[in-house]
Write an enzyme that holds these catalytic residues in place. Structure first.
Site, PDB file in Angstrom:
ATOM      1  N   GLY A   2    -112.215   8.832  28.655  1.00 17.41           N
ATOM      2  CA  GLY A   2    -113.067   7.764  29.152  1.00 17.41           C
ATOM      3  C   GLY A   2    -113.141   6.570  28.221  1.00 17.41           C
ATOM      4  O   GLY A   2    -112.960   6.686  27.007  1.00 17.41           O
ATOM      5  N   LYS A  22     -79.002 -12.769  39.559  1.00 18.86           N
ATOM      6  CA  LYS A  22     -80.117 -13.725  39.573  1.00 18.86           C
ATOM      7  C   LYS A  22     -79.809 -14.988  38.778  1.00 18.86           C
ATOM      8  O   LYS A  22     -80.322 -16.065  39.092  1.00 18.86           O
ATOM      9  CB  LYS A  22     -81.386 -13.071  39.022  1.00 18.86           C
ATOM     10  CG  LYS A  22     -81.278 -12.531  37.614  1.00 18.86           C
ATOM     11  CD  LYS A  22     -82.640 -12.142  37.044  1.00 18.86           C
ATOM     12  CE  LYS A  22     -83.451 -13.374  36.736  1.00 18.86           C
ATOM     13  NZ  LYS A  22     -84.682 -13.033  35.970  1.00 18.86           N
ATOM     14  N   SER A  67     -99.668 -10.408  42.488  1.00 15.85           N
ATOM     15  CA  SER A  67    -100.118  -9.181  41.825  1.00 15.85           C
ATOM     16  C   SER A  67    -101.637  -9.140  41.722  1.00 15.85           C
ATOM     17  O   SER A  67    -102.288 -10.170  41.495  1.00 15.85           O
ATOM     18  CB  SER A  67     -99.517  -9.105  40.420  1.00 15.85           C
ATOM     19  OG  SER A  67    -100.105  -8.075  39.664  1.00 15.85           O
ATOM     20  N   VAL A 124     -98.938   0.205  43.298  1.00 12.16           N
ATOM     21  CA  VAL A 124     -97.944   0.712  44.241  1.00 12.16           C
ATOM     22  C   VAL A 124     -97.227   1.925  43.651  1.00 12.16           C
ATOM     23  O   VAL A 124     -96.867   1.942  42.472  1.00 12.16           O
ATOM     24  CB  VAL A 124     -96.916  -0.385  44.591  1.00 12.16           C
ATOM     25  CG1 VAL A 124     -96.028   0.082  45.733  1.00 12.16           C
ATOM     26  CG2 VAL A 124     -97.623  -1.693  44.970  1.00 12.16           C
ATOM     27  N   LYS A 156     -80.910   0.987  38.504  1.00 13.60           N
ATOM     28  CA  LYS A 156     -81.126   0.229  39.734  1.00 13.60           C
ATOM     29  C   LYS A 156     -80.025   0.485  40.754  1.00 13.60           C
ATOM     30  O   LYS A 156     -80.247   0.333  41.960  1.00 13.60           O
ATOM     31  CB  LYS A 156     -81.191  -1.271  39.431  1.00 13.60           C
ATOM     32  CG  LYS A 156     -82.492  -1.760  38.829  1.00 13.60           C
ATOM     33  CD  LYS A 156     -82.443  -3.275  38.712  1.00 13.60           C
ATOM     34  CE  LYS A 156     -83.730  -3.838  38.143  1.00 13.60           C
ATOM     35  NZ  LYS A 156     -83.633  -5.321  38.039  1.00 13.60           N
ATOM     36  N   TYR A 181     -98.260 -11.385  31.717  1.00 18.06           N
ATOM     37  CA  TYR A 181     -97.675 -11.134  33.033  1.00 18.06           C
ATOM     38  C   TYR A 181     -98.600 -11.650  34.131  1.00 18.06           C
ATOM     39  O   TYR A 181     -98.177 -12.377  35.042  1.00 18.06           O
ATOM     40  CB  TYR A 181     -97.413  -9.642  33.225  1.00 18.06           C
ATOM     41  CG  TYR A 181     -97.168  -9.258  34.666  1.00 18.06           C
ATOM     42  CD1 TYR A 181     -95.952  -9.536  35.282  1.00 18.06           C
ATOM     43  CD2 TYR A 181     -98.168  -8.635  35.421  1.00 18.06           C
ATOM     44  CE1 TYR A 181     -95.726  -9.201  36.618  1.00 18.06           C
ATOM     45  CE2 TYR A 181     -97.952  -8.301  36.753  1.00 18.06           C
ATOM     46  CZ  TYR A 181     -96.739  -8.586  37.341  1.00 18.06           C
ATOM     47  OH  TYR A 181     -96.530  -8.259  38.659  1.00 18.06           O
ATOM     48  N   HIS A 208     -95.072   9.602  36.726  1.00 15.12           N
ATOM     49  CA  HIS A 208     -95.202  10.181  35.385  1.00 15.12           C
ATOM     50  C   HIS A 208     -95.879  11.545  35.415  1.00 15.12           C
ATOM     51  O   HIS A 208     -95.439  12.466  34.715  1.00 15.12           O
ATOM     52  CB  HIS A 208     -95.971   9.224  34.475  1.00 15.12           C
ATOM     53  CG  HIS A 208     -95.199   7.995  34.104  1.00 15.12           C
ATOM     54  ND1 HIS A 208     -93.996   8.052  33.424  1.00 15.12           N
ATOM     55  CD2 HIS A 208     -95.429   6.680  34.328  1.00 15.12           C
ATOM     56  CE1 HIS A 208     -93.532   6.841  33.235  1.00 15.12           C
ATOM     57  NE2 HIS A 208     -94.372   5.977  33.766  1.00 15.12           N
ATOM     58  N   TYR A 239    -107.724  -3.595  29.794  1.00 13.21           N
ATOM     59  CA  TYR A 239    -107.401  -2.549  30.766  1.00 13.21           C
ATOM     60  C   TYR A 239    -108.299  -2.655  31.987  1.00 13.21           C
ATOM     61  O   TYR A 239    -109.524  -2.770  31.872  1.00 13.21           O
ATOM     62  CB  TYR A 239    -107.592  -1.187  30.090  1.00 13.21           C
ATOM     63  CG  TYR A 239    -107.149   0.008  30.904  1.00 13.21           C
ATOM     64  CD1 TYR A 239    -105.805   0.325  31.019  1.00 13.21           C
ATOM     65  CD2 TYR A 239    -108.077   0.829  31.537  1.00 13.21           C
ATOM     66  CE1 TYR A 239    -105.395   1.432  31.751  1.00 13.21           C
ATOM     67  CE2 TYR A 239    -107.682   1.935  32.262  1.00 13.21           C
ATOM     68  CZ  TYR A 239    -106.330   2.234  32.366  1.00 13.21           C
ATOM     69  OH  TYR A 239    -105.923   3.331  33.086  1.00 13.21           O
ATOM     70  N   LYS A 288     -88.177   1.726  36.541  1.00 12.04           N
ATOM     71  CA  LYS A 288     -89.292   1.000  35.931  1.00 12.04           C
ATOM     72  C   LYS A 288     -89.765   1.637  34.625  1.00 12.04           C
ATOM     73  O   LYS A 288     -90.547   1.043  33.883  1.00 12.04           O
ATOM     74  CB  LYS A 288     -90.462   0.898  36.928  1.00 12.04           C
ATOM     75  CG  LYS A 288     -90.174  -0.016  38.103  1.00 12.04           C
ATOM     76  CD  LYS A 288     -91.246   0.084  39.180  1.00 12.04           C
ATOM     77  CE  LYS A 288     -92.585  -0.443  38.712  1.00 12.04           C
ATOM     78  NZ  LYS A 288     -92.604  -1.902  38.503  1.00 12.04           N
ATOM     79  N   PHE A 333     -87.892  -1.920  42.948  1.00  9.90           N
ATOM     80  CA  PHE A 333     -88.743  -0.936  43.608  1.00  9.90           C
ATOM     81  C   PHE A 333     -89.100  -1.350  45.040  1.00  9.90           C
ATOM     82  O   PHE A 333     -88.607  -0.779  46.024  1.00  9.90           O
ATOM     83  CB  PHE A 333     -89.986  -0.734  42.752  1.00  9.90           C
ATOM     84  CG  PHE A 333     -91.035   0.193  43.297  1.00  9.90           C
ATOM     85  CD1 PHE A 333     -90.703   1.248  44.128  1.00  9.90           C
ATOM     86  CD2 PHE A 333     -92.372   0.013  42.964  1.00  9.90           C
ATOM     87  CE1 PHE A 333     -91.679   2.113  44.627  1.00  9.90           C
ATOM     88  CE2 PHE A 333     -93.353   0.865  43.437  1.00  9.90           C
ATOM     89  CZ  PHE A 333     -93.006   1.902  44.277  1.00  9.90           C
ATOM     90  N   ILE A 334     -89.922  -2.356  45.178  1.00  9.33           N
ATOM     91  CA  ILE A 334     -90.361  -2.762  46.518  1.00  9.33           C
ATOM     92  C   ILE A 334     -89.206  -3.407  47.276  1.00  9.33           C
ATOM     93  O   ILE A 334     -89.033  -3.192  48.478  1.00  9.33           O
ATOM     94  CB  ILE A 334     -91.574  -3.698  46.429  1.00  9.33           C
ATOM     95  CG1 ILE A 334     -92.756  -2.950  45.795  1.00  9.33           C
ATOM     96  CG2 ILE A 334     -91.960  -4.216  47.805  1.00  9.33           C
ATOM     97  CD1 ILE A 334     -93.991  -3.795  45.567  1.00  9.33           C
TER      98      ILE A 334
END
Length: 321
Positions: free
Chosen positions: A202, A53, A115, A169, A38, A139, A186, A282, A177, A10-11
């Site tokens: 909520g 990679k 991140s 982002v 990709k 992660y 989405h 979250y 992704k 992506f980036i």
């Protein structure tokens, strides 16, 4: 010569696109193409070579690429729901350490993707300090550990070492992704398919759709990378976000307005139950503190949400994604 890991991602692919616009084409892409989507990210880019990679590290260990000027390390497993800690640490931490040491040993500029997930649930502050960091998933832990390693290892180095903590982002070239793509992606596709977009109800004291994120357009992330590429005297770990949190309702309403204006479609929002597996894991609120970035001379304004959403949805519509 420039190396971009995650260059088909992506980036990374957006960064190469901008480098090409600056007439830079001596670029080596490091990535894997296990995800065929990709390929669409690099078909229109100009670069010198593509290296898988898995082969790249062995090439470094043979002494190749020591004449490299810059490594933009954008590659990683970016899934916040990945539960294989061994895989994450090998892919995001150990791999990054090898690249860091290669750059330190050869005085190569090293700009890498960190991140905002390292701040965990955001109960403290979003300033680049250890006391504010509390990763809530594997992660985030892998990213946090590498930031810590950089702080200890790169201090006083002759090489420029920059970590960029991206917030939420969104923008072109993220289709591959899948579930990890942005809410903008989405929501757009949900409305095309169903006529409405889905937001969480909520939780944690927040009303429906009022959980908030610092949504940052991908071109802004690219611009920050390129600013450090030019300003080699600045090292450290920096937040990359607008500094202005917006709710998911804000994101959705901007998308609804785009559909009304551009497609004459009256879409709506449907609130769905908050997933049990995300409770207590979250981030209900994120907002980048960008004082540190501004303090070293970064002056460009970040794209506001409406402008970014309209630009992105125009792209999706034109490319039929």
């Amino acid at each position: 010569m420039i190396i971009v890991t995650g260059g088909a991602g992506f980036i990374g692919s957006n960064l190469i696109r901008k480098l090409n616009k600056l007439n830079k084409e001596e670029i080596i892409i490091v990535d894997n193409l296990n995800n065929a989507n990709k390929l669409n990210n690099i078909n229109d880019l100009s670069f010198l070579d593509f290296i898988d990679k898995k082969d790249f590290i062995s090439n470094l260990e043979k002494g190749l690429f020591s004449n490299t000027d810059t490594i933009f390390h954008q590659g990683a497993c970016s899934s916040t729901t990945e539960l294989d800690g061994t895989y994450l640490m090998k892919n995001n931490y150990e791999y990054s350490k090898k690249l860091l040491h290669f750059c330190l040993d050869n005085t190569i500029q090293f700009i890498y993707a960190s991140s905002a997930s390292v701040y965990g649930l955001g109960c403290k502050n979003f300033e680049e300090k250890f006391l504010n960091e509390s990763p809530a998933n594997l992660y985030a832990f892998s990213k946090f550990q590498f930031d810590q390693y950089v702080r200890k290892t790169a201090k006083g180095s002759k090489s420029q070492v920059v970590g960029l903590r991206y917030f939420n982002v969104y923008g072109p070239r993220e289709k591959h992704k899948l579930t990890m793509a942005s809410t903008a992606f989405h929501f757009y596709n949900q409305i095309l398919e169903n006529g409405f977009c889905k937001l969480f109800k909520g939780t944690d004291g927040y009303k429906n759709g009022t959980q908030a994120r610092d949504f940052v357009y991908v071109d802004d992330c690219v611009d920050v990378n390129l600013w450090f590429h030019k300003n080699i005297e600045s090292s450290g770990i920096f937040n990359v976000g607008t500094g202005n949190a917006k709710t998911f309702n804000d994101m959705a309403k901007n998308i609804l307005c785009w559909f009304k204006e551009k497609k004459n479609i009256n879409a709506f929002i449907e609130y769905i139950e908050f997933p049990t597996n995300l409770k207590n894991k979250y981030q209900s609120f994120t907002q980048a503190n960008i004082e540190k970035l501004k303090s070293i001379g970064y002056e460009k304004d970040f794209v506001n949400l409406k402008k970014g959403v309209y630009k992105y949805l125009d792209y999706l519509n034109e490319n039929k994604i």
